[in-house]
Design a protein around this motif. Structure first.
Motif, PDB file in Angstrom:
ATOM      1  N   ALA A  97       0.818  -1.214   0.000  1.00  0.00           N
ATOM      2  CA  ALA A  97       0.000   0.000   0.000  1.00  0.00           C
ATOM      3  C   ALA A  97       0.851   1.263   0.000  1.00  0.00           C
ATOM      4  N   THR A  98       2.070   1.154  -0.506  1.00  0.00           N
ATOM      5  CA  THR A  98       2.950   2.317  -0.556  1.00  0.00           C
ATOM      6  C   THR A  98       2.586   3.221  -1.725  1.00  0.00           C
ATOM      7  N   ASN A  99       3.232   4.388  -1.757  1.00  0.00           N
ATOM      8  CA  ASN A  99       2.939   5.394  -2.786  1.00  0.00           C
ATOM      9  C   ASN A  99       3.734   5.201  -4.076  1.00  0.00           C
ATOM     10  N   PHE A 108      -2.410   2.596  -5.400  1.00  0.00           N
ATOM     11  CA  PHE A 108      -2.996   1.673  -4.429  1.00  0.00           C
ATOM     12  C   PHE A 108      -4.498   1.842  -4.262  1.00  0.00           C
ATOM     13  N   PRO A 109      -5.035   3.062  -4.149  1.00  0.00           N
ATOM     14  CA  PRO A 109      -6.494   3.192  -3.998  1.00  0.00           C
ATOM     15  C   PRO A 109      -7.274   2.517  -5.128  1.00  0.00           C
ATOM     16  N   THR A 110      -6.788   2.675  -6.361  1.00  0.00           N
ATOM     17  CA  THR A 110      -7.472   2.051  -7.494  1.00  0.00           C
ATOM     18  C   THR A 110      -7.390   0.535  -7.416  1.00  0.00           C
ATOM     19  N   PHE A 111      -6.204   0.024  -7.125  1.00  0.00           N
ATOM     20  CA  PHE A 111      -6.017  -1.422  -7.034  1.00  0.00           C
ATOM     21  C   PHE A 111      -6.847  -2.004  -5.891  1.00  0.00           C
ATOM     22  N   TYR A 112      -6.880  -1.296  -4.780  1.00  0.00           N
ATOM     23  CA  TYR A 112      -7.673  -1.744  -3.624  1.00  0.00           C
ATOM     24  C   TYR A 112      -9.147  -1.899  -4.017  1.00  0.00           C
ATOM     25  N   LEU A 114     -10.404  -2.407  -6.957  1.00  0.00           N
ATOM     26  CA  LEU A 114     -10.547  -3.527  -7.888  1.00  0.00           C
ATOM     27  C   LEU A 114     -10.593  -4.860  -7.132  1.00  0.00           C
ATOM     28  N   VAL A 115      -9.737  -4.975  -6.130  1.00  0.00           N
ATOM     29  CA  VAL A 115      -9.712  -6.206  -5.332  1.00  0.00           C
ATOM     30  C   VAL A 115     -11.000  -6.351  -4.529  1.00  0.00           C
ATOM     31  N   ARG A 116     -11.472  -5.250  -3.946  1.00  0.00           N
ATOM     32  CA  ARG A 116     -12.721  -5.263  -3.170  1.00  0.00           C
ATOM     33  C   ARG A 116     -13.901  -5.700  -4.033  1.00  0.00           C
ATOM     34  N   GLU A 117     -13.928  -5.184  -5.243  1.00  0.00           N
ATOM     35  CA  GLU A 117     -15.038  -5.512  -6.141  1.00  0.00           C
ATOM     36  C   GLU A 117     -15.008  -6.982  -6.561  1.00  0.00           C
ATOM     37  N   LYS A 118     -13.831  -7.507  -6.791  1.00  0.00           N
ATOM     38  CA  LYS A 118     -13.703  -8.893  -7.246  1.00  0.00           C
ATOM     39  C   LYS A 118     -13.871  -9.886  -6.101  1.00  0.00           C
ATOM     40  N   TYR A 119     -13.376  -9.513  -4.916  1.00  0.00           N
ATOM     41  CA  TYR A 119     -13.434 -10.415  -3.766  1.00  0.00           C
ATOM     42  C   TYR A 119     -14.009  -9.692  -2.553  1.00  0.00           C
ATOM     43  N   PRO A 120     -15.283  -9.360  -2.589  1.00  0.00           N
ATOM     44  CA  PRO A 120     -15.901  -8.574  -1.511  1.00  0.00           C
ATOM     45  C   PRO A 120     -15.895  -9.269  -0.147  1.00  0.00           C
ATOM     46  N   GLY A 121     -15.784 -10.576  -0.143  1.00  0.00           N
ATOM     47  CA  GLY A 121     -15.814 -11.293   1.128  1.00  0.00           C
ATOM     48  C   GLY A 121     -14.458 -11.489   1.779  1.00  0.00           C
ATOM     49  N   LYS A 122     -13.387 -11.067   1.109  1.00  0.00           N
ATOM     50  CA  LYS A 122     -12.048 -11.275   1.630  1.00  0.00           C
ATOM     51  C   LYS A 122     -11.532 -10.054   2.397  1.00  0.00           C
ATOM     52  N   GLU A 123     -10.841 -10.313   3.493  1.00  0.00           N
ATOM     53  CA  GLU A 123     -10.227  -9.225   4.256  1.00  0.00           C
ATOM     54  C   GLU A 123      -8.898  -8.832   3.614  1.00  0.00           C
ATOM     55  N   ILE A 124      -8.577  -7.545   3.720  1.00  0.00           N
ATOM     56  CA  ILE A 124      -7.368  -7.009   3.092  1.00  0.00           C
ATOM     57  C   ILE A 124      -6.483  -6.346   4.140  1.00  0.00           C
ATOM     58  N   MET A 125      -5.210  -6.692   4.099  1.00  0.00           N
ATOM     59  CA  MET A 125      -4.217  -6.054   4.952  1.00  0.00           C
ATOM     60  C   MET A 125      -3.345  -5.152   4.097  1.00  0.00           C
ATOM     61  N   ALA A 126      -3.234  -3.888   4.480  1.00  0.00           N
ATOM     62  CA  ALA A 126      -2.405  -2.925   3.757  1.00  0.00           C
ATOM     63  C   ALA A 126      -1.013  -2.898   4.369  1.00  0.00           C
ATOM     64  N   ASP A 127      -0.006  -3.239   3.591  1.00  0.00           N
ATOM     65  CA  ASP A 127       1.385  -3.167   4.040  1.00  0.00           C
ATOM     66  C   ASP A 127       1.922  -1.780   3.713  1.00  0.00           C
ATOM     67  N   ILE A 128       2.161  -0.980   4.745  1.00  0.00           N
ATOM     68  CA  ILE A 128       2.529   0.426   4.537  1.00  0.00           C
ATOM     69  C   ILE A 128       3.942   0.699   5.058  1.00  0.00           C
ATOM     70  N   SER A 129       4.453   1.886   4.694  1.00  0.00           N
ATOM     71  CA  SER A 129       5.787   2.270   5.159  1.00  0.00           C
ATOM     72  C   SER A 129       5.782   3.603   5.895  1.00  0.00           C
ATOM     73  N   THR A 130       4.692   4.376   5.783  1.00  0.00           N
ATOM     74  CA  THR A 130       4.644   5.691   6.414  1.00  0.00           C
ATOM     75  C   THR A 130       3.288   5.927   7.081  1.00  0.00           C
ATOM     76  N   GLY A 141     -10.758   1.823   3.813  1.00  0.00           N
ATOM     77  CA  GLY A 141     -11.542   0.724   4.357  1.00  0.00           C
ATOM     78  C   GLY A 141     -10.799  -0.583   4.519  1.00  0.00           C
ATOM     79  N   CYS A 142      -9.467  -0.559   4.483  1.00  0.00           N
ATOM     80  CA  CYS A 142      -8.697  -1.784   4.676  1.00  0.00           C
ATOM     81  C   CYS A 142      -9.011  -2.388   6.040  1.00  0.00           C
ATOM     82  N   ASP A 143      -9.015  -3.697   6.101  1.00  0.00           N
ATOM     83  CA  ASP A 143      -9.377  -4.388   7.338  1.00  0.00           C
ATOM     84  C   ASP A 143      -8.266  -4.330   8.378  1.00  0.00           C
TER      85      ASP A 143
END
Length: 235
Positions: A97-99, A108-112, A114-130, A141-143
């Protein structure tokens, strides 16, 4: 709260040049983590994910690491990677989830989305650096928001440090800052070596702490002990 309980997460990963590389070995490490009380395991590669899924009942934090020349992000950066994580049976999708510019051309917002739309039932963890990346991931809305990449990205690495990455200090302050403003549970990851630092992370507001090298990479554990002996005993 999501599928992941509060507590210790064990990273069961090994690169091809490491002595414990192999899906069967990763599965056994995951079993050991589950027996020891870990609330989840973090696993890379489709083959390892499938092997671990057959071996344990605790939640699996799944990712696919793929290096794309000319692009820094490498943790589950394409929909093909996401598809493999989901296909393996992993419970949580871990995504960079970096810039930094991404191989697939999406931020990342766009990709997120897309993933939400394709897999609405799956939880998502954002790996960040800042801090900013963490706040953004939370607002999207990341879990879970994990400090996985702090200290590793070009903008956060501590250049010139004498210790290898795994033995440097984790960023406890970043956990404290994010836990005060984010709705999502904060997962402390990156350079957490043992219970001492893990406890500091939990006291700072972490919901979970991920430990990898200090548990599942014996060559690094051995080197640390040997170096400590040499330093303190003078030989």
């Amino acid at each position: 709260m999501g599928i992941l309980k509060k507590g210790l997460i064990v990273s069961c990963q090994a690169t091809p040049e490491e002595p414990l590389h192999g899906s069967e070995i990763m599965a056994r490490l995951a079993i050991a983590a589950e027996m020891g009380g870990a609330v989840g395991v973090r696993v890379n590669t489709y083959s390892d994910l499938c092997a671990v899924r057959k071996a344990v009942k605790i939640p699996i934090l799944g990712l696919i690491k793929t290096v794309h020349e000319g692009y820094w992000p490498y943790i589950t950066t394409t929909m093909e990677d996401v598809d493999l994580v989901v296909k393996s049976g992993a419970d949580i999708i871990c995504i960079d989830a970096t810039n930094y510019p991404r191989y697939d051309g999406n931020d990342f917002p766009t990709f997120y989305q897309l993933v939400r739309e394709k897999y609405p039932g799956k939880e998502i963890m954002a790996d960040i650096s800042t801090y900013e990346e963490g706040v953004r991931a939370d607002k999207l809305g990341c879990d879970y928001v994990a400090t996985t990449l702090w200290g590793y990205t070009p903008d956060t690495t501590d250049k010139g440090a004498s210790l290898i990455q795994e033995l440097r200090e984790p960023n406890i302050e970043l956990i404290a800052q994010l836990s005060k403003v984010c709705k999502a549970p904060i997962i402390g990851e990156g350079r957490f070596w043992d219970s001492t630092k893990a406890i500091e992370g939990f006291k700072a507001g972490a919901y979970g702490i991920t430990i990898g090298a200090g548990i599942t990479r014996p060559q690094i554990i051995t080197k640390k002990i040997v170096d400590d002996i040499h330093r303190e005993c003078g030989f």
